[in-house]
Design a protein around this motif. Structure first.
Motif: not given
Lengths: 904, 117
Positions: A29, A70, A74-75, A77-78, B46-49, B52
């Protein structure tokens, strides 16, 4: 019911490793996000990982799949959407690097294609198998919170694999006393005859106790569902809930269907509700639900003062936070207490719980996990192969890197280039693998016979599967690119470039310093472990599939007949009906010989009983399966008679009781085939039957019982006429190609004899064999493909390593030739190197295989984990491939013209 | 790079997160469990979503980190607790009003009415 206290035991090694892995992944991340939320995410990880639904290997898979999906999303997106203050990667730079890599890779098509194809093999394997695993093991069942549902079956404490039914009062006791459940219900699943104007329609049904719909959490489409108020008085609740499909087909979607009366099995039941079309009960295909209190409809009595009639099983929902193991312990405790109160009926008995998904999938669960490990191993081999190829290419680029370094580029930048090459190639491979994977998956689904996998399993490559694969591909690419990257960064800047070239590739003799050769050894080792594992599984399947079924399924079909009404009450009438039905059906064109019996192999419907080997001696109790057969049944099915005589027409009602036993019964309990003849066995309270013949063992039940299951109980056969059943099977030899309208014609023929008889469940027995073995055969085929691919990749690795070595040692070879070395000597030198690499890889692989294969022990059948045949075969194959792989480089070595080599 | 979503719009997952904080402050995993409970497992964060989203909400001033409530167990205290701010409550109210208008419209009623006895 009190909640369990939180688990305070120290984390296991595996959990600590998983946490370590998660922490590494969190590092991906953006920095600011990671610093702020990293710790919270680790706490989150522990909380989520510890939940019940993530227990066991399937649970771990489910957890990591969700986590990786996930994380990948998320990575990405981040890094792309948020305003990065300190970006880890700079996008514009990235696209430049990407373009440069693509350009340089396009200039070396042969190399690039080789790496892409190698990685594609591994990625496609993982993608296909993971899609299957996902569909069967990870996706939701067609029930609300289906993974908390368990089946409850009666069993004995000493042999939990031996499942049978529970009695009604026993089940009631469990329902009321067992802790750890948010509901339990009793179920039995007969087929009921719905009486129509023009005949009888068999409807798959379920007789259920009052808790059933609550346990399964179903909402009605119309009307209401059955509840505890429908389960109070035996025979006092003539109601039925029907399925949407039945409502459509037999009631014309009548909006006023609630309140209509339907006749099932000669009883008038009032429709009280309709369930939605996606609910099929615990059998997944039921269309009618009737209160258990109405069990007299199927000849059962819910009043059971003796507690001895065991025909019920249960479906239960685990309570929140309760694991299957602790619920099982709770049930055992209740059963133990029950055994103390009622020792004569419940001594040594208990209930066993089995997760619903596990029961529906059967062996498929284990097979899929085996395939997943195999695919993972193949990806590992492919990654090592790609790494090897990249190292060689990196070696030939050292001067390019040296120039870059001299011009001021940092080590990281140069290493990054090598990594980028690997990522680009992996991305192309992933795209190709996705195409091949989809195509292969469609092929597999089309090949599988209907019913081989449960209906709710719908294999597809969906979004989260792709995300997880991307994560795996990224890891694989990084692994493949790591060594070349390190190698490039380490490149020596001083000294003439020629020296750099030779030192980077490893001098002759000091091969262990060459990273490429280490990779080859590693790849051979992994390939060997994989091949041995696959070989053992293949032998297991061979054993299982090779077991003789004991009868002739070719051209044999069966149909079930259920008698209701007066004919069903009178044993003599049943026999007479069976004979007339047989004659009538045999007269049909396209139908050859016909026989009948209480059941036929592989079609279920069997019943078990107990006999005493020595009359009056309760210690000689043996459990066995009962079959009531017509005199020509054995011959009709093609079962061999080993000793004595067959059942004849003379063994009619009133004649002395006789029986046939299977070879397994004779050998296990009666001292052998010959010794069994004439023995008298007690088969009922007061009935003694004489053994008059011994027949070959027949595979009556599932051909592929759970991997690792023990021996099944034996079979015995009685004359149908002496104990006729109201439900029995017609076994008919059918001329091929006549199936299309066979069932209606059968029904017509049987209705001629008696219109109240229902004919249903027409099945081709050969198809049954094919369907039940489909899972095994598919797995063996896929494993064979993986094995061949692994062998091929290992061979390619050896080949490329030696080709590389020969190409870069031309000088040395030329010198040797000038000094008088002959062609065979040069060839042998190359061969020795190739054999040496392979041998060391094989040794390492064997050591690892010995250690790991203990894990496979539970799945093997008829073969041990150290099976010498498998090891020898794998070693021989590897050696053959390696020798083949060294042949061309060996030839090339002798073709180096000495002058040109010395000159360069 | 500007955020892709405009300030006006809240994603369904964000609405669920804010709803979870209406009654009391929760830590990250508590929010996830509450959302799962409310949607009967259909939305599983999930933890990431989740984090964020929490970061975004914090940056937009809709939630804030607070002291763990006294009732929280020792385990729970290990993480940060998030609470709804006044601005967050107002945004949530606006979003829910929009949803309510949508759900009670005749078109929506006709869809929701189908399939009932």
């Amino acid at each position: 019911m009190t909640r369990k206290p939180p688990d305070r035991s120290p984390p296991s090694l595996l959990l600590r490793l998983e946490e370590r892995l998660f922490r590494i992944l969190v590092w991906l991340y953006p920095g600011s996000f990671r610093r702020r939320f990293g710790d919270e995410m680790v706490t989150f990880f522990h909380a989520e990982r510890g939940r019940d639904r993530h227990r066991g290997p399937t649970g771990a898979l489910r957890f990591w799949k969700a986590t990786l999906a996930d994380l990948t999303a998320a990575v990405v997106r981040g890094h792309t959407l948020d305003l990065p203050r300190e970006p880890v990667m700079q996008l514009t730079d990235l696209s430049r690097h990407f373009a440069r890599s693509v350009r340089s890779l396009r200039r070396q098509p042969a190399f690039s294609i080789a790496v892409v194809l190698t990685l594609t093999v591994g990625i496609a394997a993982v993608l296909v198998v993971f899609a299957l695993v996902d569909a069967a093991l990870l996706e939701a069942l067609p029930f609300a919170d289906g993974d908390r549902l368990v089946f409850v079956q009666g069993t004995t404490v000493e042999d939990r694999a031996d499942v049978r039914g529970a009695s009604v009062p026993e089940m009631r006791e469990w329902i009321e006393q067992a802790p750890g459940f948010a509901g339990m219900a009793g179920v039995v699943t007969p087929s009921l005859n719905l009486v129509l104007e023009d005949g009888v329609l068999p409807v798959p049904s379920e007789l259920v106790s009052g808790e059933f719909f609550d346990v399964l959490r179903v909402a009605p489409l119309k009307g209401r569902l059955l509840g505890p108020e429908d389960d109070r008085v035996p025979d006092g609740h003539p109601v039925v809930v029907i399925g949407e499909a039945l409502w459509e087909e037999q009631f014309g979607r009548d909006p006023d269907v609630v309140g209509r009366v339907a006749r099932f099995n000669e009883r008038e039941l009032t429709v009280v509700g309709v369930v939605p079309g996606d609910f099929g009960g615990v059998t997944l295909q039921a269309q009618a639900w009737v209160p258990l209190a109405m069990a007299s409809m199927i000849g059962r009595d819910v009043v059971d003062p003796d507690w001895g009639n065991r025909w019920l099983y249960g479906i239960a929902r685990l309570a929140e936070g309760v694991s299957l193991e602790s619920a099982q312990a709770g049930l055992d405790a209740v059963a133990l207490e029950l055994a103390e109160r009622r020792p004569d009926t419940n001594e040594g008995r208990t209930g066993t719980l089995r997760a619903a998904r596990s029961l529906y999938l059967g062996t498929a669960e284990d097979l899929l996990l085996v395939l997943l490990v195999g695919a993972g191993g193949l990806l590992a081999v492919a990654t090592l192969n790609a790494a090897g190829l990249l190292v060689v290419k990196g070696g030939s680029r050292t001067d390019e890197y040296a120039i870059c370094r001299a011009l001021g580029a940092s080590r990281a930048a140069v290493a990054g280039r090598a990594l980028m090459d690997a990522l680009v190639l992996a991305a192309v491979a992933a795209g190709l693998a996705w195409l091949i994977g989809r195509w292969t998956l469609d092929l597999i689904v089309a090949w599988l016979p209907a019913g081989a996998l449960p209906d709710w399993v719908e294999p597809a490559i969906d979004g989260s599967t792709l995300l997880v694969t991307c994560a795996i591909v990224a890891v694989s690419a990084l692994a493949a690119g790591l060594i070349p990257a390190l190698q490039s960064a380490r490149g020596d800047l001083t000294g003439p470039l020629r020296d750099v070239r030779s030192s980077a590739r490893g001098a002759a003799g000091s091969w262990w310093r060459s990273p490429q050769q280490l990779l080859v050894v590693g790849e051979v080792a992994v390939a060997l472990v994989l091949l041995v594992g696959m070989g053992l599984m293949a032998r297991t399947f061979e054993e299982r599939l090779g077991v003789d079924v004991g009868f002739e399924p070719a051209g044999l079909s069966s149909a079930r007949i259920r008698l209701t009404g007066e004919i069903a009450q009178d044993p003599a009438a049943r026999t007479a009906f069976a004979e007339r039905a047989r004659a009538r059906v045999a007269a049909l064109p396209d139908v050859g010989a016909v026989s009948f019996g209480s059941d036929v192999p592989l079609r279920g419907g069997f019943s078990a009983s107990r006999l005493l080997l020595e009359p009056e001696n309760p210690d000689s109790l043996v459990r066995y399966y009962v079959h009531r057969v017509a005199p020509d049944f054995r011959e009709h099915l093609g079962v061999e008679l080993l000793a004595g005589r067959d059942i004849t027409a003379d063994d009619a009602a009133g004649a002395p009781r006789v029986m046939l036993v299977g070879r397994d019964l004779a050998e296990r309990y009666l001292g052998g085939v010959e010794a069994a003849i004439g023995r008298e066995l007690q088969v009922g309270r007061e009935d003694v039957a004489t053994v008059v013949g011994v027949v070959e063992t027949v595979r009556w039940r599932d051909l592929t019982a759970d991997l690792g299951a023990g021996e099944d109980d034996p079979d015995a056969y009685f004359p149908f006429a002496q104990q006729p059943a109201p439900v029995f099977e017609l076994a008919l030899r059918v001329r091929p190609g006549s199936d299309a309208d066979l069932l209606p014609r059968l029904r017509e023929a049987v209705a001629d004899v008696d219109p109240s008889a229902a004919v249903f469940a027409l099945a081709d027995l050969e198809e049954q064999v094919v369907r039940q073995t489909a899972g095994d055969r598919l797995t063996v085929t896929i494993l064979a493909v993986f094995g061949a691919a692994a062998l091929l990749l290992a061979g390619v690795a050896v080949y490329s390593s030696l080709t590389n070595a020969v190409a870069h040692r031309r000088r040395e070879i030329a010198i040797r030739q000038a000094l008088g070395a002959s062609a065979p000597e040069l060839r042998q030198a190359v061969l020795r190197q190739g054999a040496g690499l392979t041998a060391i890889g094989a040794l390492v692989g064997c050591a690892v295989a010995f250690a790991l294969n203990r894990l496979l022990a539970d799945l093997l059948y008829g073969v041990s984990t150290l099976d010498p045949v498998t090891y020898v075969a794998v070693l021989a194959a590897l050696l053959a491939v390696a020798l083949l792989a060294t042949w061309v480089p060996a030839l090339r070595a002798t073709r180096v013209p000495p002058q040109s080599a010395l000159r360069s | 790079m500007s955020p892709r979503r405009s300030h006006r719009e809240l994603s369904p997952a964000t609405v669920q997160i804010l709803l979870s904080l209406v009654r009391e402050p929760l830590h990250g995993y508590g929010i996830k469990l509450e959302v799962e409970r409310r949607t009967e497992g259909l939305i599983s964060l999930g933890s990431g979503t989740l984090y964020q989203a929490l970061q975004r909400l914090e940056q937009q001033g809709l939630i804030a980190v607070v002291e763990p409530p006294p009732a929280a167990s020792d385990d729970a205290r290990r993480g940060r607790f998030y609470a709804l701010r006044e601005e967050g409550r107002a945004r949530l109210e606006a979003e829910l009003e929009l949803l309510e208008r949508t759900v009670s419209s005749p078109a929506a009623r006709s869809i929701l009415g189908r399939g009932r006895a």
